[in-house]
Design a protein around this motif. Structure first.
Motif, PDB file in Angstrom:
ATOM      1  N   ASN A 116       0.693  -1.269   0.000  1.00 34.41           N
ATOM      2  CA  ASN A 116      -0.123  -0.053   0.053  1.00 34.41           C
ATOM      3  C   ASN A 116       0.920   1.099   0.119  1.00 34.41           C
ATOM      4  O   ASN A 116       1.689   1.454   0.964  1.00 34.41           O
ATOM      5  N   ASP A 117       0.749   2.200  -0.912  1.00 39.45           N
ATOM      6  CA  ASP A 117       1.520   3.449  -0.953  1.00 39.45           C
ATOM      7  C   ASP A 117       1.109   4.426   0.100  1.00 39.45           C
ATOM      8  O   ASP A 117       0.013   4.446   0.250  1.00 39.45           O
ATOM      9  N   LEU A 118       2.053   4.954   0.434  1.00 43.56           N
ATOM     10  CA  LEU A 118       1.579   6.152   1.488  1.00 43.56           C
ATOM     11  C   LEU A 118       1.829   7.368   0.959  1.00 43.56           C
ATOM     12  O   LEU A 118       2.588   7.845   0.244  1.00 43.56           O
ATOM     13  N   PRO A 119       0.824   8.381   1.201  1.00 48.69           N
ATOM     14  CA  PRO A 119       1.048   9.761   0.893  1.00 48.69           C
ATOM     15  C   PRO A 119       2.516  10.254   1.337  1.00 48.69           C
ATOM     16  O   PRO A 119       2.754  10.081   2.702  1.00 48.69           O
ATOM     17  N   ALA A 120       2.978  11.062   0.482  1.00 46.79           N
ATOM     18  CA  ALA A 120       4.249  11.578   0.852  1.00 46.79           C
ATOM     19  C   ALA A 120       4.305  12.317   2.238  1.00 46.79           C
ATOM     20  O   ALA A 120       5.125  12.212   2.925  1.00 46.79           O
ATOM     21  N   GLU A 121       3.248  13.347   2.182  1.00 42.72           N
ATOM     22  CA  GLU A 121       3.257  13.910   3.460  1.00 42.72           C
ATOM     23  C   GLU A 121       2.979  13.500   4.755  1.00 42.72           C
ATOM     24  O   GLU A 121       3.870  13.750   5.788  1.00 42.72           O
ATOM     25  N   PHE A 122       2.349  12.415   4.684  1.00 47.12           N
ATOM     26  CA  PHE A 122       2.038  11.740   5.830  1.00 47.12           C
ATOM     27  C   PHE A 122       3.413  10.897   6.180  1.00 47.12           C
ATOM     28  O   PHE A 122       3.711  11.034   7.357  1.00 47.12           O
ATOM     29  N   TYR A 123       3.956  10.305   5.417  1.00 44.73           N
ATOM     30  CA  TYR A 123       5.031   9.448   5.624  1.00 44.73           C
ATOM     31  C   TYR A 123       6.280  10.454   6.103  1.00 44.73           C
ATOM     32  O   TYR A 123       6.986  10.096   7.187  1.00 44.73           O
ATOM     33  N   LEU A 124       6.419  11.477   5.509  1.00 45.32           N
ATOM     34  CA  LEU A 124       7.517  12.299   5.867  1.00 45.32           C
ATOM     35  C   LEU A 124       7.545  12.866   7.090  1.00 45.32           C
ATOM     36  O   LEU A 124       8.314  13.015   8.058  1.00 45.32           O
ATOM     37  N   GLU A 125       6.072  13.568   7.626  1.00 46.85           N
ATOM     38  CA  GLU A 125       6.016  13.978   8.762  1.00 46.85           C
ATOM     39  C   GLU A 125       5.951  12.951   9.845  1.00 46.85           C
ATOM     40  O   GLU A 125       6.163  13.242  11.243  1.00 46.85           O
ATOM     41  N   THR A 126       5.514  11.790   9.351  1.00 49.70           N
ATOM     42  CA  THR A 126       5.520  10.577  10.678  1.00 49.70           C
ATOM     43  C   THR A 126       7.087  10.374  11.005  1.00 49.70           C
ATOM     44  O   THR A 126       7.320  10.418  12.069  1.00 49.70           O
ATOM     45  N   VAL A 127       7.982  10.325  10.028  1.00 50.92           N
ATOM     46  CA  VAL A 127       9.262  10.000  10.157  1.00 50.92           C
ATOM     47  C   VAL A 127       9.871  11.143  11.116  1.00 50.92           C
ATOM     48  O   VAL A 127      10.461  10.998  12.337  1.00 50.92           O
ATOM     49  N   ALA A 128       9.531  12.412  10.629  1.00 57.64           N
ATOM     50  CA  ALA A 128      10.123  13.669  11.215  1.00 57.64           C
ATOM     51  C   ALA A 128       9.610  13.731  12.597  1.00 57.64           C
ATOM     52  O   ALA A 128      10.281  13.990  13.709  1.00 57.64           O
ATOM     53  N   LYS A 129       8.274  13.842  12.716  1.00 62.20           N
ATOM     54  CA  LYS A 129       7.535  14.164  14.321  1.00 62.20           C
ATOM     55  C   LYS A 129       7.633  13.032  15.073  1.00 62.20           C
ATOM     56  O   LYS A 129       7.550  13.404  16.310  1.00 62.20           O
ATOM     57  N   VAL A 130       7.424  11.892  14.846  1.00 65.51           N
ATOM     58  CA  VAL A 130       7.427  10.516  15.537  1.00 65.51           C
ATOM     59  C   VAL A 130       8.665  10.203  15.700  1.00 65.51           C
ATOM     60  O   VAL A 130       9.207   9.805  16.969  1.00 65.51           O
ATOM     61  N   PHE A 131       9.411   9.904  14.869  1.00 65.73           N
ATOM     62  CA  PHE A 131      10.976   8.957  15.017  1.00 65.73           C
ATOM     63  C   PHE A 131      12.106   9.909  15.021  1.00 65.73           C
ATOM     64  O   PHE A 131      13.223   9.396  15.444  1.00 65.73           O
ATOM     65  N   GLN A 132      11.899  11.080  14.846  1.00 63.32           N
ATOM     66  CA  GLN A 132      13.183  12.187  14.824  1.00 63.32           C
ATOM     67  C   GLN A 132      13.232  13.016  15.784  1.00 63.32           C
ATOM     68  O   GLN A 132      14.120  13.044  16.491  1.00 63.32           O
ATOM     69  N   THR A 133      12.054  13.871  15.818  1.00 63.48           N
ATOM     70  CA  THR A 133      12.043  14.929  16.920  1.00 63.48           C
ATOM     71  C   THR A 133      11.124  14.438  18.171  1.00 63.48           C
ATOM     72  O   THR A 133      10.969  15.542  18.962  1.00 63.48           O
ATOM     73  N   TYR A 134      10.356  13.309  18.234  1.00 65.77           N
ATOM     74  CA  TYR A 134       9.729  13.049  19.287  1.00 65.77           C
ATOM     75  C   TYR A 134       8.599  14.017  19.760  1.00 65.77           C
ATOM     76  O   TYR A 134       8.591  14.333  21.009  1.00 65.77           O
ATOM     77  N   ASP A 135       7.744  14.687  18.818  1.00 65.68           N
ATOM     78  CA  ASP A 135       6.900  15.668  19.209  1.00 65.68           C
ATOM     79  C   ASP A 135       5.937  15.446  20.424  1.00 65.68           C
ATOM     80  O   ASP A 135       5.687  16.193  21.074  1.00 65.68           O
ATOM     81  N   LEU A 136       5.298  14.245  20.200  1.00 61.38           N
ATOM     82  CA  LEU A 136       4.337  14.135  21.264  1.00 61.38           C
ATOM     83  C   LEU A 136       4.806  13.928  22.750  1.00 61.38           C
ATOM     84  O   LEU A 136       4.430  14.726  23.672  1.00 61.38           O
ATOM     85  N   PRO A 137       5.668  13.152  22.978  1.00 63.05           N
ATOM     86  CA  PRO A 137       6.339  13.090  24.368  1.00 63.05           C
ATOM     87  C   PRO A 137       7.185  14.336  24.859  1.00 63.05           C
ATOM     88  O   PRO A 137       7.228  14.415  25.915  1.00 63.05           O
ATOM     89  N   ARG A 138       7.511  15.200  23.858  1.00 63.19           N
ATOM     90  CA  ARG A 138       8.220  16.611  24.338  1.00 63.19           C
ATOM     91  C   ARG A 138       7.062  17.645  24.641  1.00 63.19           C
ATOM     92  O   ARG A 138       7.438  18.808  24.700  1.00 63.19           O
ATOM     93  N   GLY A 139       5.822  17.126  24.210  1.00 61.07           N
ATOM     94  CA  GLY A 139       4.633  18.401  24.306  1.00 61.07           C
ATOM     95  C   GLY A 139       4.738  19.251  23.162  1.00 61.07           C
ATOM     96  O   GLY A 139       4.204  20.279  23.082  1.00 61.07           O
TER      97      GLY A 139
END
Length: 403
Positions: free
Chosen positions: A294-317
């Protein structure tokens, strides 16, 4: 160019695979007792299966046991949006059961990856699932699909299920499910879920980083955009849409353990050659699902990598939704359960339970955590321990919070 090259290769090999499929079927019908024919038929079967597909496999949940009664199940569309459908598994003639929204990952495979999870939940619940569409089949007229849009879909799907629902998120969507629940709680949305179960999800990837986490932080986000994002080629409906192709994701997963996959296809050949069709069928069924990408929309994939796996936005508030801060502490009335697998090498122990501290306003008696011994990532939501040890805990928590 990479996607176009893949598409060209797929088109060129398609006649060969189709011929192998027909030849295999023909040989099995003629004479399966002769060893030579069996070997040729088995080889043709393996060749025909060495391919990727891009359409969702069927759920094949035709009936389910409710108590001691077998009940028919039908699929109904509850809500359709451009990038996903809310699918309802309706059971006829059953007393009302707590509604559950099963949130499937949008991570390279289809929601049918949770077929067994859904089938098990159906014993005691009224189940809905997020049936994500293949981005290459979504026209550019529908615009992009970002992490914000994903959270919006979670809210809209939950509202469509209605008040009194329970949300169960598996793996990647745990962050979005928690964010959607927080937004709904802060808005006092009447459809906010009564319980939220997060299973093997990357809530805080700073804890016990896995190889997957290290890969995500090994390159800047610009590298991922330059090297992994492609445009959908003709003749697909989503022509020129920017996507993270499912075949790249699958290739990365298979490259982590190539010998295991080679051996699996050897086993298919050996089982078929020696007439062990049922053993072969188990492996064939797995790969029918695993090789459906299943292909992922580019916006969703890049934001997930950046915000979830690189900058940890949720646990950092720091996570936002449409410019608004996401505040998990706003969740007060939703019970929270987190589940982790002891041997999970994709989402390690500690990453999901981090949600417990983020939801600081949820009272202790509404919080549950379970670490399942002896299972890896997929064992958290499928297999014997899911059915016999994890599911009963999830079921009991849901039924205890029906209110």
């Amino acid at each position: 160019m990479l996607y176009q090259a893949y598409q060209t290769q797929s088109d060129l090999l398609s006649p060969l695979r189709l011929m192998a499929q027909h030849l295999s079927a023909s040989l099995w019908l003629q004479d399966t007792e002769r060893s030579v024919l069996r070997k040729v038929a088995a080889a043709c079967d393996v060749i025909s299966r060495l391919r990727l597909t891009h359409s969702r496999p069927p759920y094949n949940i035709g009936q389910v046991m409710v108590g001691d009664q077998e009940v028919p199940v039908t699929e109904e569309v509850a809500l359709t949006l451009p990038f996903g459908t809310l699918l309802h598994f309706r059971k006829a003639g059953v007393e009302p059961q707590p509604p559950v929204l099963l949130v499937a990952p949008l991570s390279g495979h289809f929601a049918t990856l949770l077929r067994e999870t859904a089938r098990t939940l159906l014993q005691d619940h009224d189940v809905f699932i997020t049936d994500w569409h293949n981005a290459r089949d979504v026209s550019l007229l529908h615009g992009g699909f970002s992490l914000d849009d994903y959270i919006t879909y979670m809210i809209r799907f939950t509202e469509a299920v209605g008040p009194g629902s329970h949300m169960v998120a598996v793996c990647q969507p745990c962050v979005a499910a928690l964010a959607a629940t927080a937004v709904m709680a802060e808005d006092d949305n009447p459809a906010q879920p009564r319980s939220l179960t997060l299973m093997a999800g990357p809530v805080d990837c700073r804890v016990n980083p896995t190889e997957v986490n290290r890969l995500a932080t090994s390159k800047p986000i610009e590298w991922f955009e330059k090297n992994l994002i492609n445009h959908v080629p003709l003749p697909h409906t989503g022509f020129m849409r920017r996507v993270y192709p499912g075949f790249i994701q699958l290739s990365a997963f298979m490259a982590m353990n190539p010998e295991r996959h080679k051996q699996s296809f050897r086993n298919i050949y050996d089982h078929l050659e020696h007439g062990r069709t049922e053993e072969a069928q188990v492996i064939q069924d797995f790969y029918e699902e695993y090789l459906a990408v299943n292909d992922l929309p580019a916006e969703f994939y890049l934001e997930t990598v950046a915000k979830v796996f690189q900058t940890y936005d949720l646990p950092r508030g720091e996570l936002t939704w449409n410019g608004r801060k996401v505040n998990p502490a706003a969740i007060r009335r939703t019970a929270l359960m987190t589940v982790e697998g002891e041997r999970d090498d994709i989402c390690a122990v500690g990453q999901t339970v981090a949600a417990q501290d983020l939801c600081s306003s949820v009272r202790p008696y509404l919080k549950t955590h379970h670490v399942q011994t002896g299972v890896g990532h997929y064992g958290v939501f499928s297999g014997r321990r899911w059915n016999q040890q994890i599911y009963p805990r999830v079921r009991d928590m849901i039924h205890a919070t029906m209110g």
